[in-house]
Enzyme design. Structure first.
Site, mmCIF file in Angstrom:
data_model
loop_
_atom_site.group_PDB
_atom_site.id
_atom_site.type_symbol
_atom_site.label_atom_id
_atom_site.label_comp_id
_atom_site.label_asym_id
_atom_site.label_seq_id
_atom_site.Cartn_x
_atom_site.Cartn_y
_atom_site.Cartn_z
ATOM 1 N N GLY A 14 0.816 -1.200 0.000
ATOM 2 C CA GLY A 14 0.000 0.000 0.000
ATOM 3 C C GLY A 14 0.852 1.253 0.000
ATOM 4 C CB ALA A 15 1.972 3.478 -2.364
ATOM 5 C CB ALA A 18 -0.748 4.359 6.513
ATOM 6 C CG PHE A 119 -13.269 18.775 10.460
ATOM 7 C CD1 PHE A 119 -12.846 19.705 9.532
ATOM 8 C CD2 PHE A 119 -13.600 17.504 10.010
ATOM 9 C CE1 PHE A 119 -12.740 19.382 8.185
ATOM 10 C CE2 PHE A 119 -13.496 17.174 8.673
ATOM 11 C CZ PHE A 119 -13.067 18.109 7.746
ATOM 12 C CD GLN A 240 -17.059 8.585 9.949
ATOM 13 O OE1 GLN A 240 -16.298 9.050 9.113
ATOM 14 N NE2 GLN A 240 -16.908 8.789 11.246
ATOM 15 C CG HIS A 242 -18.550 11.942 4.928
ATOM 16 N ND1 HIS A 242 -19.245 13.098 4.665
ATOM 17 C CD2 HIS A 242 -17.317 12.334 5.361
ATOM 18 C CE1 HIS A 242 -18.481 14.141 4.929
ATOM 19 N NE2 HIS A 242 -17.303 13.703 5.355
ATOM 20 C CG LEU A 252 -15.685 13.254 1.017
ATOM 21 C CD1 LEU A 252 -16.746 12.851 2.028
ATOM 22 C CD2 LEU A 252 -14.300 12.866 1.513
ATOM 23 C CB THR A 254 -14.319 17.987 2.776
ATOM 24 O OG1 THR A 254 -13.753 18.080 4.089
ATOM 25 C CG2 THR A 254 -14.460 19.388 2.218
ATOM 26 C CD GLU A 255 -17.086 16.378 9.846
ATOM 27 O OE1 GLU A 255 -17.123 16.706 11.040
ATOM 28 O OE2 GLU A 255 -16.861 15.223 9.453
ATOM 29 N NE ARG A 286 -16.506 12.954 9.107
ATOM 30 C CZ ARG A 286 -15.415 12.668 8.412
ATOM 31 N NH1 ARG A 286 -15.083 11.411 8.171
ATOM 32 N NH2 ARG A 286 -14.649 13.644 7.962
ATOM 33 C CG HIS A 353 -16.122 8.673 4.483
ATOM 34 N ND1 HIS A 353 -15.549 9.094 3.295
ATOM 35 C CD2 HIS A 353 -15.423 9.290 5.472
ATOM 36 C CE1 HIS A 353 -14.549 9.922 3.550
ATOM 37 N NE2 HIS A 353 -14.447 10.053 4.862
ATOM 38 N NE ARG A 398 -12.151 8.459 9.875
ATOM 39 C CZ ARG A 398 -12.317 9.581 9.187
ATOM 40 N NH1 ARG A 398 -11.863 10.730 9.676
ATOM 41 N NH2 ARG A 398 -12.942 9.584 8.014
#
Length: 597
Positions: A14-15, A18, A119, A240, A242, A252, A254-255, A286, A353, A398
């Site tokens: 995974g790139a 993280a 947020f 979650q 969103h 999406l 964004t919040e 959320r 989400h 989250r």
């Protein structure tokens, strides 16, 4: 089939944020590091993160990591492990400032400090005034973060294997992880990546739902690999939704739009969040906002010809603010909703989400599982970070902008632990078992030799519809029980899928069939765990668990203040306690100051 072998000190699958943060830590420590990724690193799904990364810098309003911790514990509906949460929030300022030094182009205040916006769920006075904690680069924070981290990895000479799909973990007879098998998409050839340390940073699995903000690459590959290797998946009932995906498209919004002053309105033009969260209103957490929106729609106050969405209104903001702080959102609204948010509200609806659960880890990034009476015994040689991992800092729900913080903190922490384990001699290049690639080759052989069977797309659609209809924003006892039987029936169909294209070079049909085998593991874990958890908590809300004085919001701490562990073998469930002890004992009164909303 001939299997090539590559040998490294560490291999990362995974790139996204993280994976790149972990790779950077390993490469700068002088370790030979490989990163496997299905897409070019800067096209990983972290690029879709818009709103920001949480840190208690206090650049715009007073803030403290104690407050950030309290908000996160409360937002998790008390299911978050408090040692991991404390570790994350105390590291927040450090990783954000590091990112700034890597060249991250954060927006700035007039004083030249990193710009921060409010947020949902982040509340300085716990209901009175929102704290400004989200460090943002306009509404393209994830995009800017990926480019900064990728460029730094190029400088550190990280080895990238682009357009490779990891297939299975390699474990020896003692349970040590020795690397992974992987498929090179360009050639169709299988290779072994032999390493001292393996880090999973494979992201989420939101494609189990029919309506999702997740990219098509988010197919739970790391979770499927872990489950097939006998490692449990933790808290998979918590997904979650969103609040603001573009209606009909799922893209999406964004919040951060609400952080900049956006207002949710129903068909009557009413700012309805004032009824559901009188203090925080549109900046409630959320899960609260998503349920409020669905309630408005279900009670006939939705918008549009079918009354199946609500409106996100920023027309009261100046065009200059929208163009400066939310340029990407305006572009998304024009392209996917056909409205210019400067002039018209955006049609939005809750959309899958984020996955709060995942591969169990501790705050050091080590993958853990029950062994010899220890519920958190490390799996030697295996680490995980980001959305695929469950530390568990998010618990049952989250908070916005804690996701980018999660991947930075635990991407770095998992790599630091791996570096220490390798340099201390605790991890070495152990001998590979003779059948190291046999499981992967058998999976590929089945697809190659299956002459008749269902198309992958048909089975995937049934999986997604089953999850959407039976384990959505609101959950019902009978629907969950029916969903378990349906998803087990889908599993049988997955085993009989067939592909028509048997070519080697860039065979996307084969890749999609392999991804489906990962998605079904995630779907089973989710549905079975959700049916078993007989309470409402965070994003998991059941109709048969009403709000009572004994069980506020349907939450039952006496019986269900515990983590779920789903094992693939027999779809078995075990449970382990939530860690209610912070790293610093002085934090305890702050983190547990209130137990109700």
């Amino acid at each position: 089939m001939k299997v090539a072998k590559h040998t490294f000190d560490a291999v990362i699958v995974g790139a996204g944020g993280a994976g790149l943060r972990a790779a950077l830590q390993l490469a700068e420590a002088g370790l030979r590091t490989a990163v496997l990724t299905k897409v070019f690193p800067t096209r990983s799904h972290t690029v879709a993160a818009q709103g920001g990364v949480a840190a208690s810098l206090g650049n715009s309003t007073p803030d403290h990591w104690h407050w950030h911790m309290y908000d996160t514990v409360k937002g998790s509906d008390w299911l978050g492990d408090q040692d991991a949460i404390e570790f994350m929030v105390r590291k927040a300022n450090e990783v954000v400032i590091e990112l700034e030094h890597y060249g991250m182009p954060f927006d700035r205040t007039d004083e030249g400090k990193i710009y921060q916006r409010p947020f949902g769920g982040h509340s300085m006075n716990y209901g009175e005034a929102p704290v400004m904690r989200s460090c943002a680069a306009a509404d393209r924070t994830g995009h800017a973060m990926l480019h900064a981290l990728y460029q730094r990895n190029v400088r550190a000479r990280t080895h990238f294997f682009v357009e490779w799909m990891a297939l299975d973990l390699i474990r020896d007879s003692e349970g040590h992880v020795l690397g992974v098998t992987a498929l090179e998409l360009e050639t169709g050839e299988v290779a072994i990546f032999h390493a001292k340390a393996t880090i999973f940073a494979t992201g989420g699995a939101g494609r189990i739902y029919h309506s999702s903000t997740n990219a098509f690459i988010n197919t739970g590959d790391g979770l499927g690999m872990a489950a097939r290797a006998g490692i449990p998946l933790e808290d998979m009932e918590f997904w979650q939704f969103h609040p603001t995906g573009v209606a009909g498209a799922g893209v999406l919004i964004t919040e951060g739009v609400r952080g900049e002053g956006g207002i949710l309105r129903n068909c009557n033009g009413e700012r309805f969040m004032e009824r559901y969260a009188p203090n925080l209103k549109d900046l409630a957490s959320r899960d609260v906002v998503a349920r409020a929106m669905v309630t408005e729609i279900n009670e006939g106050r939705g918008c549009g010809p079918n009354k199946d969405y609500v409106l996100l209104d920023i027309t009261h903001l100046s065009p200059e603010i929208i163009m400066k702080r939310l340029p990407g959102i305006r572009e998304i609204a024009i392209q996917f909703a056909g409205v210019d948010p400067i002039k018209e509200p955006i049609p939005v609806v809750p959309t899958c989400h984020y996955m709060m659960g995942g591969i169990p880890t501790n705050y050091r990034g080590q993958v853990v599982m029950p062994k010899n009476g220890d519920p958190n015994a490390p799996v030697p040689g295996l680490y995980a970070a980001g959305e695929c991992a469950c530390a568990s800092v998010h618990g049952a729900n989250r908070l916005g902008t804690n996701s980018l913080l999660d991947l930075l903190v635990f991407g770095k922490a998992s790599a630091e632990t791996a570096v220490a384990d390798i340099k201390s001699g605790n991890l070495s290049l152990r001998e590979l078992p003779k059948d190291a690639a046999e499981v992967s080759l058998a999976r590929l052989a089945r697809l190659e030799n299956q002459k008749e069977g269902e198309p992958v797309a048909d089975v995937l659609l049934e999986l997604q519809r089953t999850m959407q209809n039976h384990a959505g924003v609101f959950r019902f006892k009978d629907k969950l029980e029916e969903g378990v039987q349906k998803i087990l029936a889908v599993e049988e169909r997955v085993r009989r899928t067939a592909i028509r294209d048997h070519s080697k070079v860039w065979n996307t049909a084969r890749m999609e069939a392999l991804e489906l085998e990962n998605l079904i593991e995630v779907a089973k874990a989710t549905m079975i765990s959700a049916a078993a958890r007989k309470e409402s908590r965070g994003a998991h809300v059941r109709d048969d668990c009403p709000d009572t004085p004994e069980f506020p919001n349907g939450r039952n701490d006496k019986e269900w203040l515990k983590h779920t562990l789903w094992f693939r073998d027999g779809n078995r469930l075990e449970y382990k306690p939530v860690n209610l002890k912070p790293l610093n004992p002085d934090t305890q009164p702050i983190a547990l100051a209130k137990r109700t909303y």
